[in-house]
Design a protein around this motif. Structure first.
Motif, short mmCIF file in Angstrom:
data_model
loop_
_atom_site.label_atom_id
_atom_site.label_comp_id
_atom_site.label_asym_id
_atom_site.label_seq_id
_atom_site.Cartn_x
_atom_site.Cartn_y
_atom_site.Cartn_z
N SER A 138 0.83 -1.22 0.00
CA SER A 138 0.00 0.00 0.00
C SER A 138 0.86 1.26 0.00
O SER A 138 0.50 2.27 -0.61
CB SER A 138 -0.93 0.01 1.22
N ALA A 141 2.20 1.91 -3.50
CA ALA A 141 1.17 2.55 -4.31
C ALA A 141 1.07 4.03 -3.95
O ALA A 141 0.93 4.89 -4.83
CB ALA A 141 -0.18 1.86 -4.09
N ALA A 142 1.19 4.34 -2.65
CA ALA A 142 1.13 5.72 -2.19
C ALA A 142 2.34 6.51 -2.69
O ALA A 142 2.23 7.68 -3.07
CB ALA A 142 1.07 5.77 -0.67
N ASP A 376 -5.51 1.33 -5.74
CA ASP A 376 -5.20 0.03 -5.12
C ASP A 376 -5.13 0.11 -3.60
O ASP A 376 -4.93 -0.91 -2.94
CB ASP A 376 -3.87 -0.51 -5.66
N ILE A 377 -5.26 1.31 -3.06
CA ILE A 377 -5.17 1.49 -1.60
C ILE A 377 -6.57 1.38 -0.99
O ILE A 377 -7.53 1.97 -1.49
CB ILE A 377 -4.55 2.86 -1.26
N ASP A 378 -6.69 0.65 0.11
CA ASP A 378 -7.97 0.52 0.81
C ASP A 378 -8.16 1.75 1.70
O ASP A 378 -7.75 1.76 2.87
CB ASP A 378 -7.99 -0.76 1.64
N TRP A 379 -8.79 2.77 1.16
CA TRP A 379 -8.96 4.02 1.88
C TRP A 379 -9.98 3.93 3.02
O TRP A 379 -10.12 4.87 3.80
CB TRP A 379 -9.37 5.14 0.92
N ASP A 381 -9.74 1.56 5.34
CA ASP A 381 -9.01 0.98 6.47
C ASP A 381 -8.02 2.02 7.00
O ASP A 381 -7.02 2.33 6.33
CB ASP A 381 -8.27 -0.27 6.01
N ILE A 384 -4.25 1.53 6.89
CA ILE A 384 -3.63 1.65 5.57
C ILE A 384 -3.76 3.07 5.04
O ILE A 384 -2.81 3.64 4.50
CB ILE A 384 -4.27 0.65 4.58
N ALA A 385 -4.94 3.66 5.22
CA ALA A 385 -5.23 4.97 4.64
C ALA A 385 -4.38 6.09 5.23
O ALA A 385 -3.89 6.96 4.50
CB ALA A 385 -6.71 5.29 4.81
N ALA A 388 -0.76 5.92 4.09
CA ALA A 388 -0.74 6.19 2.65
C ALA A 388 -0.94 7.68 2.37
O ALA A 388 -0.24 8.27 1.55
CB ALA A 388 -1.83 5.38 1.94
N TYR A 412 2.75 3.73 9.70
CA TYR A 412 2.30 2.35 9.53
C TYR A 412 2.80 1.48 10.68
O TYR A 412 2.04 0.69 11.26
CB TYR A 412 2.82 1.82 8.20
#
Length: 446
Positions: A138, A141-142, A376-379, A381, A384-385, A388, A412
């Motif tokens: 993640s 991707a960020a 692709d990021i689970d915004w 959660d 994770i968000a 990111a 993180y």
């Protein structure tokens, strides 16, 4: 027959067909990458020249180091990743190490050499590879999205569309100025060509905007005296004995210099590598980059070579994303870029023929198109968000890929620790987070 054999050899080594590319596309992509990076031929000598280094010699060293490193990257690692003396690190070299600390530039080059050797040893030991493996997908991707914002911001800044403002930090520039107007023309043209599916849209946009600038008199060029042999004034002038002889106020300074060269280059490089290779579709299903060891070894060798030639740390360039957007998928893109840098050694001052207003639209457009990985990021959660978001935001706001990755990785690790989700396999994640915290505390104390 000879032509078919040559094409066959290129296909076998670079896997053009497997990566969905052609030789023509790769050449155009390499030219596009070069044009978006060519500013370094002028900017790097201007920055390092403040240390007393001969400007013409630094220009030649810049071209030589960028050419060698990019060709080596393309030939050995087969990725469309071009390299050159890094922005930010050259400023640290000139204004902090030499300017503020009073270290002679020859000794500073020695520090760059040692940091390159340290990179090489870390790569052989597998430590750099472990660091990359410890970073969650993640955040990669960020980083890709953050780099998009970063290079888009650089493009807007170079164009004069966004300017500094003491009250608000940044503000809208005067769009009536020749540079801003020219960049807007280039942006509209390049965006339209891209929307129409023209593969060479970015290259056409740069060339057309340059020609438009010359036609309206917005580009001014004054050639400077230049002789290729001047590179001898910086090549092999590094002072290794002087590095180990630093004492007094420079005793701890030596560790600071090496730490910054290592730290910033390491994480800038990792971020750029993951962002560009992801955009090129070169990351496998497990989130790994094929040929990672060769990429990291090339990066280490590039820094060592650059210090010998007479320039600051050589690193991967985010502008490589422009070549990827133009269709570059193999090492041929990087090789073409490198060859053009070598040719530029003979005419380094003529890099001014392409104004920043002409390359700015390419950076803005590529920045926009690099937002895709954020999907692709689970915004939803927070674990994770939040990391990111910090990564995406801090890269452009602090003008540093390393800072963005530092904030994201630390957040993180802290969130995992608070939630009790840390396992034995996360030991390196915690070590990295602790190093980032120490670095920020050190910077705050300074």
């Amino acid at each position: 027959m000879a032509e078919k054999e040559t094409l066959g050899a290129l296909e076998r080594h670079f896997a053009l067909q497997a990566r969905g590319s052609t030789l023509r596309t790769e050449v155009l992509a390499g030219l596009t990458t070069f044009l978006t990076m060519a500013y370094i031929v002028l900017v790097n000598p201007a920055i390092l020249g403040s240390t007393g280094m001969p400007i013409a010699a630094v220009a030649a060293a810049t071209c030589l180091a960028a050419g060698f490193a990019s060709i080596l990257m393309g030939a050995s690692a087969n990725v469309p990743l071009a390299l050159a003396p890094g922005m930010g690190l050259n400023a640290y070299f000139a204004f902090t190490v030499v300017g503020a600390m009073g270290v002679p530039w020859q000794v500073a080059l020695g520090c760059v050499f040692i940091s390159g050797v340290a990179f090489l040893l870390l790569t052989f030991a597998g430590i750099r590879q472990l660091i990359i493996a410890a970073i969650p997908p993640s955040l990669f991707a960020a980083v890709a999205g953050g780099i998009g914002l970063f290079i888009g911001f650089i493009g807007l800044k170079n164009a004069g569309i966004v300017v500094s403002n003491p009250a608000t930090s940044v503000a809208l520039g005067d769009l009536k100025t020749s540079g801003a107007a020219l960049a807007l023309f280039g942006l509209v043209l390049t965006a339209a060509l891209t929307a129409w599916g023209v593969r060479a849209a970015i290259l056409i946009g740069i060339v057309a905007t340059t020609l438009a600038g010359w036609l309206v008199g917005a580009v001014h060029f004054t050639p400077q005296p230049y002789d290729l042999t001047v590179i001898s004034q910086t090549a092999f002038h590094l002072d290794l004995a002087g590095v180990f002889g630093l004492s007094g106020s420079h005793g701890l300074g030596l560790f600071e210099i090496l730490f910054v060269f290592l730290f910033v280059d390491l994480f800038d490089n990792i971020g750029t590598l993951m962002g560009v290779t992801r955009r090129a579709g070169l990351i496998d299903a497990q989130g790994r980059v094929p040929g990672l060891n060769r990429i990291l070894l090339t990066d280490s060798i590039a820094t060592i070579f650059g210090s010998l030639a007479g320039t600051s740390t050589v690193t991967s360039y985010v502008e490589s994303a422009a070549g990827v957007q133009a269709g570059g998928r193999t090492g041929i893109t990087a090789i073409v870029t490198g060859v053009l840098f070598l040719l530029a050694m003979f005419v380094a001052p003529y890099a001014q023929l392409v104004p920043l207003a002409a390359t700015a639209p390419a950076l803005i457009l590529v920045g926009a198109l690099m937002m895709a990985p954020l999907l692709d990021i689970d915004w939803h959660d927070p674990e994770i968000a939040i990391p990111a978001f910090l990564t995406v935001a801090m890269i452009p706001l602090t003008f540093s890929i390393a800072n963005g990755l530092a904030f994201g990785l630390t957040a993180y690790a802290v969130l995992k620790l608070i939630r009790g989700k840390i396992t034995r396999t996360d030991w390196l994640l915690l070590v990295l987070a602790l190093l980032f915290v120490v670095r920020f505390a050190w910077l705050a104390a300074g």
